[in-house]
Design an enzyme around this catalytic site. Structure first.
Site, PDB file in Angstrom:
ATOM      1  N   TYR A 101      34.187  57.958  72.214  1.00  0.00           N
ATOM      2  CA  TYR A 101      33.603  59.017  73.139  1.00  0.00           C
ATOM      3  C   TYR A 101      32.836  58.535  74.502  1.00  0.00           C
ATOM      4  O   TYR A 101      32.084  59.521  74.998  1.00  0.00           O
ATOM      5  CB  TYR A 101      32.549  59.782  72.113  1.00  0.00           C
ATOM      6  CG  TYR A 101      33.238  60.474  71.157  1.00  0.00           C
ATOM      7  CD1 TYR A 101      33.700  61.795  71.172  1.00  0.00           C
ATOM      8  CD2 TYR A 101      33.351  59.797  69.870  1.00  0.00           C
ATOM      9  CE1 TYR A 101      33.954  62.746  70.035  1.00  0.00           C
ATOM     10  CE2 TYR A 101      34.011  60.555  68.755  1.00  0.00           C
ATOM     11  CZ  TYR A 101      34.325  61.768  68.951  1.00  0.00           C
ATOM     12  OH  TYR A 101      35.115  62.495  67.784  1.00  0.00           O
ATOM     13  N   SER A 102      33.140  57.255  74.756  1.00  0.00           N
ATOM     14  CA  SER A 102      32.558  56.668  75.969  1.00  0.00           C
ATOM     15  C   SER A 102      32.477  57.507  77.283  1.00  0.00           C
ATOM     16  O   SER A 102      33.805  57.716  77.760  1.00  0.00           O
ATOM     17  CB  SER A 102      33.232  55.237  75.955  1.00  0.00           C
ATOM     18  OG  SER A 102      32.570  54.865  77.153  1.00  0.00           O
TER      19      SER A 102
END
Ligand code: PLP
Length: 306
Positions: free
Chosen positions: A60-61
């Site tokens: 989810y960076s």
């Protein structure tokens, strides 16, 4: 390409002594501290004649999404080494990874064990064997050029503030802010993850640069909400209420926790209502879609209303 003029200091309606710096307005896909951390690195990569950027991140960076977008804008090939081998086999990539892939990023999935070697020379050499030469950007984008970029977040117009607050992940953003804050100012960081190690890491970055630190600074560890990526219904309700009253969207991983923290401290009297507080909106809004999708898929009711 990037609109630095869009960064305004916006006063909050409900909390008259708080102002928010809208770094999130710099660019829709390379917003907030991501622009600040990447742009000098991309200039350096160009100067070195590199055509590929390689970096690391979780599924989810924000940093993965921003590096993919910035690489496409600057004409670099991009490779993202992603934590979690199992993701390679999932039918649908989450919104962050599908955005990165659609921006042209090659996703290289590794196991969580392997990911721990991300700073290890052998792993880098192995990646170079596979992909050829690249410009390496560490996880979270933090290096000395990133910190230098973050020194431009505060400007001389911010001298009137007493307290400056920012979210903390790797510590790069706050390091640049601490270096550029003035002697009458106090910088407070709100780590988005558990652990006391960050104070030492920030000290180490400050030592590497050897720029005189004028401001006081500290980290407040009370608002990580259980750790990195963890949230509570109270946090999500706060983010939704903040959006309704202020018209400003916050993300559940970084800025939501920081703003919750600063307002909670104010409400509890740990900060004085006469102090002028500047909070930094470091972006991260791309993560909301993935967060909401994850909440729905695990039958959780709390989602961020867009
Ligand atoms: C939106 C947002 N805010 C703040 C941070 C924290 O920045 P740093 O890792 O430089 O401490 C991050 C993580 O990189 C982020 O994505």
């Amino acid at each position: 390409m990037f609109n630095l003029n869009a960064v305004i200091n916006q006063d909050l309606k409900q909390w008259p002594n708080i102002t928010i710096k809208r770094e999130d307005a710099i660019h829709p896909d390379v917003s907030g501290n991501k622009y600040r951390k990447l742009h000098l690195n991309l200039d350096a990569a160009k100067k070195q004649g590199k055509t590929t950027l390689l970096t690391f991140g979780g599924a989810y960076s924000n940093h993965i999404a921003a590096t993919a977008a910035a690489g496409a804008l600057y004409g670099f090939k991009t490779i993202g080494v992603i934590r979690g081998e199992e993701l390679a086999h999932s039918v649908n990539l989450n919104p962050t990874l599908s955005f990165a892939a659609n921006s042209g990023m090659t996703l290289h999935f590794v196991s969580r064990d392997m990911y721990r070697n991300k700073n290890n020379e052998q792993m880098i050499a192995q990646l170079a064997k596979q992909y050829g030469e690249f410009y390496l950007i560490p996880e979270g984008g933090t290096n000395l050029l990133a910190i230098e970029g973050c020194r431009s977040i505060l400007t001389h117009e911010d001298a009137a503030f007493d307290v400056i607050a920012t979210a903390v992940g790797t510590g790069g953003t706050i390091t640049g802010i601490i270096q550029s804050a003035l002697s009458h100012q106090e910088v407070i960081g709100f780590p988005a993850l558990r652990g006391d190690f960050l104070t030492d890491e920030i000290k180490a970055w400050l030592d590497k640069d050897a720029i005189e630190v004028l401001a006081k600074w500290s980290l407040n560890h009370h608002y990580h909400f259980g750790g990195y990526g963890k949230t509570t219904p109270e946090l999500i309700a706060f983010i939704n209420a903040f959006y309704r009253t202020e018209g400003i969207l916050l993300d559940p991983i970084y800025t939501g926790k920081m703003v919750f923290g600063i307002i909670d401290k104010l409400n509890r009297g740990y900060l004085n209502k006469t102090q002028k507080i500047l909070i930094i909106h470091t972006g991260g809004l791309q993560g909301i879609a993935g967060f909401n999708a994850h909440q729905k898929s695990t039958n959780k009711q709390d989602i961020i209303i867009l």
